[in-house]
Write a protein that holds these residues in place. Structure first.
Motif, PDB file in Angstrom:
ATOM      1  N   ALA A 179      -6.048 -42.745 -33.716  1.00 37.10           N
ATOM      2  CA  ALA A 179      -4.914 -41.755 -33.573  1.00 37.10           C
ATOM      3  C   ALA A 179      -5.450 -40.382 -33.399  1.00 37.10           C
ATOM      4  CB  ALA A 179      -3.865 -41.965 -34.782  1.00 37.10           C
ATOM      5  N   LEU A 180      -5.016 -39.632 -32.702  1.00 41.16           N
ATOM      6  CA  LEU A 180      -5.412 -38.318 -32.617  1.00 41.16           C
ATOM      7  C   LEU A 180      -3.954 -37.267 -32.567  1.00 41.16           C
ATOM      8  CD1 LEU A 180      -7.565 -35.991 -31.652  1.00 41.16           C
ATOM      9  CD2 LEU A 180      -7.049 -36.754 -29.321  1.00 41.16           C
ATOM     10  N   VAL A 181      -4.295 -36.186 -33.615  1.00 39.51           N
ATOM     11  CA  VAL A 181      -3.276 -35.287 -33.406  1.00 39.51           C
ATOM     12  C   VAL A 181      -3.694 -34.146 -32.799  1.00 39.51           C
ATOM     13  CG1 VAL A 181      -1.832 -33.609 -34.927  1.00 39.51           C
ATOM     14  CG2 VAL A 181      -2.131 -36.169 -35.704  1.00 39.51           C
ATOM     15  N   THR A 182      -2.983 -33.412 -31.820  1.00 35.51           N
ATOM     16  CA  THR A 182      -3.703 -32.209 -31.007  1.00 35.51           C
ATOM     17  C   THR A 182      -2.586 -30.956 -31.145  1.00 35.51           C
ATOM     18  OG1 THR A 182      -2.570 -32.894 -28.884  1.00 35.51           O
ATOM     19  CG2 THR A 182      -4.889 -33.803 -29.223  1.00 35.51           C
ATOM     20  N   ILE A 183      -3.342 -29.925 -31.136  1.00 32.36           N
ATOM     21  CA  ILE A 183      -2.824 -28.621 -31.490  1.00 32.36           C
ATOM     22  C   ILE A 183      -2.946 -27.897 -29.813  1.00 32.36           C
ATOM     23  CG2 ILE A 183      -2.424 -26.405 -32.613  1.00 32.36           C
ATOM     24  CD1 ILE A 183      -3.196 -27.975 -35.083  1.00 32.36           C
ATOM     25  N   ALA A 184      -2.125 -27.477 -29.327  1.00 30.17           N
ATOM     26  CA  ALA A 184      -2.254 -26.597 -27.938  1.00 30.17           C
ATOM     27  C   ALA A 184      -2.269 -25.138 -28.391  1.00 30.17           C
ATOM     28  CB  ALA A 184      -1.170 -26.891 -26.960  1.00 30.17           C
ATOM     29  N   THR A 185      -2.958 -24.264 -27.839  1.00 34.86           N
ATOM     30  CA  THR A 185      -3.011 -22.881 -28.324  1.00 34.86           C
ATOM     31  C   THR A 185      -3.934 -22.047 -27.099  1.00 34.86           C
ATOM     32  OG1 THR A 185      -3.813 -21.281 -29.680  1.00 34.86           O
ATOM     33  CG2 THR A 185      -5.214 -23.034 -29.291  1.00 34.86           C
ATOM     34  N   VAL A 186      -3.142 -21.008 -26.753  1.00 30.47           N
ATOM     35  CA  VAL A 186      -3.600 -20.076 -25.693  1.00 30.47           C
ATOM     36  C   VAL A 186      -4.671 -19.172 -26.552  1.00 30.47           C
ATOM     37  CG1 VAL A 186      -1.734 -19.962 -24.167  1.00 30.47           C
ATOM     38  CG2 VAL A 186      -1.861 -18.568 -26.054  1.00 30.47           C
ATOM     39  N   ASN A 187      -4.784 -19.354 -27.746  1.00 30.67           N
ATOM     40  CA  ASN A 187      -5.748 -18.579 -28.732  1.00 30.67           C
ATOM     41  C   ASN A 187      -6.758 -19.391 -29.205  1.00 30.67           C
ATOM     42  OD1 ASN A 187      -3.921 -16.249 -28.488  1.00 30.67           O
ATOM     43  ND2 ASN A 187      -2.716 -16.997 -29.857  1.00 30.67           N
ATOM     44  N   PHE A 188      -7.331 -20.181 -28.197  1.00 28.28           N
ATOM     45  CA  PHE A 188      -8.368 -21.108 -28.478  1.00 28.28           C
ATOM     46  C   PHE A 188      -9.404 -20.674 -29.647  1.00 28.28           C
ATOM     47  CE2 PHE A 188     -12.198 -23.638 -27.672  1.00 28.28           C
ATOM     48  CZ  PHE A 188     -11.456 -24.940 -27.984  1.00 28.28           C
ATOM     49  N   ILE A 245      -7.772 -29.485 -30.903  1.00 29.93           N
ATOM     50  CA  ILE A 245      -7.193 -28.164 -30.532  1.00 29.93           C
ATOM     51  C   ILE A 245      -7.769 -28.211 -29.196  1.00 29.93           C
ATOM     52  CG2 ILE A 245      -7.418 -26.004 -30.700  1.00 29.93           C
ATOM     53  CD1 ILE A 245      -8.108 -26.513 -33.747  1.00 29.93           C
ATOM     54  N   PHE A 246      -6.750 -27.839 -28.082  1.00 26.66           N
ATOM     55  CA  PHE A 246      -7.087 -27.933 -26.909  1.00 26.66           C
ATOM     56  C   PHE A 246      -6.384 -26.585 -26.177  1.00 26.66           C
ATOM     57  CE2 PHE A 246      -2.945 -30.491 -26.587  1.00 26.66           C
ATOM     58  CZ  PHE A 246      -2.567 -29.889 -25.319  1.00 26.66           C
ATOM     59  N   LYS A 247      -6.858 -26.053 -25.100  1.00 30.43           N
ATOM     60  CA  LYS A 247      -6.212 -24.900 -24.402  1.00 30.43           C
ATOM     61  C   LYS A 247      -5.449 -25.588 -23.011  1.00 30.43           C
ATOM     62  CE  LYS A 247      -6.623 -20.323 -22.584  1.00 30.43           C
ATOM     63  NZ  LYS A 247      -7.532 -19.298 -22.458  1.00 30.43           N
ATOM     64  N   PRO A 248      -4.003 -25.254 -23.082  1.00 28.18           N
ATOM     65  CA  PRO A 248      -3.715 -26.075 -21.935  1.00 28.18           C
ATOM     66  C   PRO A 248      -3.739 -25.397 -20.719  1.00 28.18           C
ATOM     67  CG  PRO A 248      -1.984 -24.938 -23.336  1.00 28.18           C
ATOM     68  CD  PRO A 248      -3.108 -24.808 -23.984  1.00 28.18           C
ATOM     69  N   LYS A 249      -3.706 -25.936 -19.485  1.00 26.87           N
ATOM     70  CA  LYS A 249      -3.917 -25.437 -18.326  1.00 26.87           C
ATOM     71  C   LYS A 249      -2.773 -24.150 -18.343  1.00 26.87           C
ATOM     72  CE  LYS A 249      -6.081 -29.294 -15.678  1.00 26.87           C
ATOM     73  NZ  LYS A 249      -6.961 -29.549 -16.584  1.00 26.87           N
ATOM     74  N   GLN A 250      -3.321 -23.232 -17.386  1.00 30.53           N
ATOM     75  CA  GLN A 250      -2.551 -21.968 -17.250  1.00 30.53           C
ATOM     76  C   GLN A 250      -1.176 -22.415 -16.999  1.00 30.53           C
ATOM     77  OE1 GLN A 250      -4.427 -18.856 -15.088  1.00 30.53           O
ATOM     78  NE2 GLN A 250      -2.893 -17.379 -15.763  1.00 30.53           N
ATOM     79  N   ASN A 251      -1.137 -23.357 -15.968  1.00 33.84           N
ATOM     80  CA  ASN A 251       0.353 -23.657 -15.178  1.00 33.84           C
ATOM     81  C   ASN A 251       1.044 -24.411 -16.241  1.00 33.84           C
ATOM     82  OD1 ASN A 251      -1.455 -25.874 -15.091  1.00 33.84           O
ATOM     83  ND2 ASN A 251      -0.441 -26.400 -12.891  1.00 33.84           N
ATOM     84  N   ASN A 252       0.442 -25.014 -17.224  1.00 36.57           N
ATOM     85  CA  ASN A 252       1.537 -25.545 -18.499  1.00 36.57           C
ATOM     86  C   ASN A 252       1.656 -24.947 -19.667  1.00 36.57           C
ATOM     87  OD1 ASN A 252       1.327 -27.865 -16.570  1.00 36.57           O
ATOM     88  ND2 ASN A 252      -0.546 -28.626 -17.647  1.00 36.57           N
ATOM     89  N   GLU A 253       1.120 -23.551 -19.870  1.00 36.76           N
ATOM     90  CA  GLU A 253       1.207 -22.771 -20.915  1.00 36.76           C
ATOM     91  C   GLU A 253       2.522 -22.714 -21.406  1.00 36.76           C
ATOM     92  OE1 GLU A 253      -0.685 -19.107 -20.730  1.00 36.76           O
ATOM     93  OE2 GLU A 253      -2.841 -20.012 -20.681  1.00 36.76           O
ATOM     94  N   LEU A 254       3.642 -22.532 -20.532  1.00 35.97           N
ATOM     95  CA  LEU A 254       4.761 -22.391 -21.183  1.00 35.97           C
ATOM     96  C   LEU A 254       5.444 -23.724 -21.883  1.00 35.97           C
ATOM     97  CD1 LEU A 254       7.357 -20.474 -20.991  1.00 35.97           C
ATOM     98  CD2 LEU A 254       7.869 -21.516 -18.860  1.00 35.97           C
ATOM     99  N   GLU A 255       4.798 -24.743 -21.452  1.00 33.63           N
ATOM    100  CA  GLU A 255       5.475 -26.049 -22.010  1.00 33.63           C
ATOM    101  C   GLU A 255       5.067 -25.980 -23.582  1.00 33.63           C
ATOM    102  OE1 GLU A 255       4.800 -30.889 -21.726  1.00 33.63           O
ATOM    103  OE2 GLU A 255       4.225 -29.664 -20.005  1.00 33.63           O
TER     104      GLU A 255
END
Length: 121
Positions: free
Chosen positions: A6-15, A50-60
């Protein structure tokens, strides 16, 4: 169905900022690192990504301050964990409470993701 891990992930634009916080909090470097894209830490049997979402997915992945999800970390010494968070500049805003499983305190990472640090009885 069989699950292998199992993997827990956190999305961030402040990578970089968030990865640096978890390096300091967990006192370890990421086990996997793709600069400005993905970092993965191992905490016992849990993988924290911890991952940085693609720019077109950041709003999600815009931060919701009322998220029901929490990263719960069991610690041996709650006061030591609180002092460590204070030294990182992210002191828990509340007081230690007693729950059925022991003592715990809520804290937050630089993106506002809830951390629950608890010490078992």
């Amino acid at each position: 169905m069989q699950y292998n891990s199992a993997l827990v992930t956190i999305a961030t634009v402040n990578f970089d900022n968030l990865v640096n916080f978890y390096v300091q909090l967990l006192k370890q470097e990421p086990k996997k690192l793709i600069p400005n894209v993905y970092a993965e830490f191992k905490i016992s049997d849990l993988s924290l990504g911890i991952f940085k979402p693609k720019q077109n997915n950041e709003l999600e992945f815009t931060i919701n301050s009322k998220s029901p999800l929490s990263l719960c970390l069991e610690v041996n010494d709650l006061e030591d964990a609180i002092a460590h968070l204070q030294n990182l500049g992210y002191p828990p805003p509340g007081e230690i409470s007693t729950a059925s499983h022991g003592r715990e305190i809520y804290a937050y990472d630089p993106d506002g993701n809830r951390l629950i640090l608890h010490q078992s009885h």
